[in-house]
Design an enzyme around this catalytic site. Structure first.
Site, PDB file in Angstrom:
ATOM      1  N   GLU A  12      -0.091  10.403  -3.860  1.00 55.62           N
ATOM      2  CA  GLU A  12       1.127   9.608  -3.991  1.00 55.62           C
ATOM      3  C   GLU A  12       0.911   8.233  -3.368  1.00 55.62           C
ATOM      4  OE1 GLU A  12       4.524  11.081  -1.851  1.00 55.62           O
ATOM      5  OE2 GLU A  12       3.387  11.543  -0.046  1.00 55.62           O
TER       6      GLU A  12
ATOM      7  N   ASP B 150       6.295 -10.603  -5.276  1.00 53.71           N
ATOM      8  CA  ASP B 150       5.323  -9.521  -5.245  1.00 53.71           C
ATOM      9  C   ASP B 150       4.146  -9.978  -6.110  1.00 53.71           C
ATOM     10  OD1 ASP B 150       4.084  -7.117  -4.732  1.00 53.71           O
ATOM     11  OD2 ASP B 150       5.833  -5.912  -5.202  1.00 53.71           O
TER      12      ASP B 150
END
Length: 732
Positions: free
Chosen positions: A481, A276
């Site tokens: 979100e 990542d």
């Protein structure tokens, strides 16, 4: 037009403008790696043997430079295709968010969506080469999708990117996505998928760079790893992304059990692994497990991390070789995996030899793709509640009021990790298009979390008194979100949620709307479960519409006015409130998700109503002794007056271990039945479905009394009594 046929028809398109695919496409082959008559492995080995150590290391970061002396073009590995090609500079088809696609319970639809997205990705890649964007980000064909983490807690802001809380549903939807994205050609990849984030990663977002997870072996093998195993072992996914967090004190990208034992040894994964972005830097910056970039880079490489998405750590690999922390041969192992993917994508072959090499720009936002986006948006909509047959609304009404923060909010429809379409249909526009001769009143009234517009609720109620119906479009938004966001509204923090309750200002408005005495329909947009205790008790009709993509407004209007019979199912549990949730930081599955939750949910996993009714009967459990499998058969009938689609869900319950789930989804199928029509459906339960896993991943075959249910929902007192589900036991 069948997509497989169309792929090969593109070979006939003039190839002159596509010669920028490689700098040597028309040149005489000077090296064996340019010889297309040789196998990919031989060509990869030859290419890698010609690189200097410095050139090798430069090819192991997500942004790779060209090597002009060998005709190797620049390339950036980073691209996204969560629900359509994302972040590209070109206009694309945007499908419903991943959590919405999970609500379709339709593997055929998601596979086709992935094929269409990959075709648009090929068109973008071809156009980018023509436009001189060689090596730029978000135009390549290595996509860091799908996100198959388990949505264990509804507060996680990135849960919208997943396929929900269930390992089986996640595995089946993810597998279909990979098959669609990577194509069916035996030699070349249409595009390269990447399963992320490996492993045990689901928030909290603000702590993701430093937190350590230590789930039990049982939870690891029965909840967190099954989808990854399916994508690696069965779907043959091209890539895997290792997560930011640590697993049992080791950063995931340098984890002995995850990377070495399980991924490379047990599952025999031969594809590439990317970190990542910035995850290897986290080794020394946040986890503090390594003293510096050099040691972190060497350890990640030794554990099989091939690409560093970052611009610090892997630059130190040259020094790591000189310091004998690693060998150049170990660098070669990773590099060969990376070039194998690029060869399989056709980057080193003439355009005419690659079946997808000439995909034209006309694939972008094609009519078929846009139609499928609408179809999936419709399939994803979940009718949570419909008292007194409030829905569908009549098209003959005189005036309708459309209010709320998401009524005309195009951003909410696109979710996150999204592309940009040429046209977006909001709910307001969808209703106007549906009812061109009806007066449509619109007012935003409030924002998502506060009454900053300072609306007088009583004045509003007076203005709406002559409306025939009120559609309130609320919920939350990807503006609140998502991934590591700087959001600190009440109930939200850092991309996550601190409360799953519908924001209080929306409940106050709904109370005022209900007081008008008019029929009120609550259309809820969200990427996660929202607790609506007052609304579920008092509002007659509630529709969960997720973040439905570019055609969400049309899809919602079609459901509201009966032109589409809703059939979506919840891929997550909708709890009654925050009191139902364990600590967000706790990765134990105890009392989490429908499989282990001992309370009563507001709306259960698998729940979804219809405008018609379905009844189940004739459940048969037939052991197949020769194959140690069980055939499950049942009859389902549309007993209502409308045609409709039904999602058939199969659950198995057995308690070999005290840790075993209450029940687990082990099969599902979406079918269409006309009014009065019936069908017999069958499933096969095999070794995987009739066992759990022990603390080391070994099989624990079910023994003794095993319950099997088939229906349009989970088995329960009411569903079994009303024949919405049927259940039987078998002794194993």
């Amino acid at each position: 037009m069948m997509i497989q046929h169309s792929l090969y028809s593109f070979r006939n398109i003039a190839t002159g403008i596509f010669l920028l695919f490689t700098t040597f496409a028309t040149a005489q082959s000077r090296f064996p790696f340019q010889d297309t008559s040789l196998g990919f492995e031989q060509r990869v080995n030859d290419l890698v043997s010609r690189l200097t150590l410095e050139e090798k290391v430069a090819q192991m970061q997500n942004t790779t430079p060209a090597i002009e002396r060998l005709g190797i073009p620049a390339y950036d590995w980073w691209n996204e295709v969560l629900h359509g090609v994302a972040r590209t500079p070109y206009k694309v088809t945007v499908f419903p968010q991943a959590i919405a696609m999970a609500a379709t319970f339709d593997t055929s639809s998601i596979r086709l969506m992935a094929e269409y997205s990959a075709m648009e990705g090929r068109a973008i890649y071809n156009k980018a080469m023509k436009d001189g964007r060689q090596g730029k980000r978000y135009v390549g064909l290595t996509y860091w999708t799908p996100n198959i983490n388990i949505f264990r807690d509804p507060r996680w802001g990135r849960g919208q990117e997943t396929y929900g809380e269930d390992p089986f549903l996640t595995a089946m939807m993810g597998k279909a996505f990979v098959h669609g994205l990577q194509g069916r050609d035996p030699k070349y990849l249409l595009a390269a998928a990447c399963a992320k984030h490996y492993a045990v990663h689901s928030g909290p977002e603000p702590a993701r760079h430093a937190f350590n997870v230590s789930p039990s072996g049982y939870d690891l093998w029965n909840t967190y790893l099954p989808a990854f195993k399916t994508l690696v072992a069965d779907a043959k996914v091209a890539g895997v992304m290792c997560a930011y967090n640590a697993f049992r004190t080791q950063p995931c990208c340098g984890s002995d059990p995850l990377m070495t034992d399980i991924l490379r040894n047990r599952w025999q994964f031969t594809g590439y692994v990317t970190s990542d972005c910035g995850a290897i830097d986290d080794f020394f910056n946040f986890h503090k497990t390594h003293p510096n970039a050099e040691s972190a880079a060497a350890d990640a490489l030794l554990h099989g991390t091939d690409v560093d998405c970052g611009n610090v750590a892997y630059k130190r690999l040259v020094q790591a070789v000189k310091d004998k922390l690693i060998t150049e041969q170990q660098v070669d192992v990773s590099l060969k995996r990376l070039f194998m993917i690029r060869f399989r994508l056709g980057f080193f072959d003439p355009v005419s030899a690659v079946p997808y090499g000439n995909v034209p720009e006309s694939e972008l936002e094609s009519p078929e793709h846009k139609a499928h986006s609408l179809k999936m948006a419709q399939q994803s909509i979940v009718l949570l509640k419909n008292d007194r047959h409030t829905l569908p609304l009549s098209k003959n009404i005189r005036k309708i009021a459309v209010v709320g923060p998401n009524a005309d909010n195009a951003v909410a429809l696109l979710g996150n990790y999204n592309g940009t379409p040429s046209e977006i249909v909001t709910v307001l526009q969808g209703i106007k298009n549906k009812l061109p001769h009806v007066e449509v009143m619109y007012q935003k009234v409030i924002d998502h979390t506060d009454d900053s517009l300072q609306t007088d609720m009583n004045t509003l109620a007076t203005k709406l008194k002559d409306a025939d119906a009120i559609v309130f479009v609320g919920g939350i938004s990807p503006q609140l979100e998502g991934e590591e966001m700087r959001v600190n509204h009440a109930g939200f923090k850092g991309g996550d949620r601190t409360s799953i309750l519908l924001p209080a200002v929306q409940t106050r408005l709904l109370k005022a709307l209900k007081a008008t005495g008019k029929p009120v329909v609550f259309v809820m947009m969200t990427g996660s479960a929202i607790a609506t205790p007052w609304e579920s008790e008092n509002i007659p009709a509630i529709v969960n519409a997720w973040y439905g993509g570019q055609s969400a407004g049309t899809a919602i209007a079609n459901v509201l006015f009966g032109d589409y019979n809703p059939s979506g199912r919840l891929p997550v549990t909708f709890y009654k409130g925050d009191q139902d949730l364990p600590s967000f930081d706790d990765y134990a599955m105890t009392n989490r998700t429908y499989r282990y939750f001992k309370g009563k949910p507001l709306y259960a996993f698998g729940h979804g109503l219809s405008y018609t009714s379905f009844r189940y009967s004739n459940l048969q459990l037939i052991p197949n002794k020769n194959s140690s499998t069980i055939t499950v058969r049942a009859t389902v009938k549309n007993t209502g007056s409308r045609d409709g689609e039904e999602v058939i869900e199969l659950y198995v319950s057995n308690h070999v271990s005290k840790e075993d789930a209450i029940r687990s989804l082990k099969g599902f199928r979406r079918i269409s039945l006309k009014a009065g029509e019936s069908a017999t459906i069958s499933f096969t339960l095999g070794k995987d479905e009739l066992s759990s896993r022990d603390n080391n991943g070994g099989y624990l075959p079910f023994k003794g009394n095993t319950l099997v249910s088939v229906g349009g929902c989970q088995p329960g007192e009411n569903s079994l009594k009303n024949k919405q589900a049927v259940q039987a036991s078998i002794h194993l």
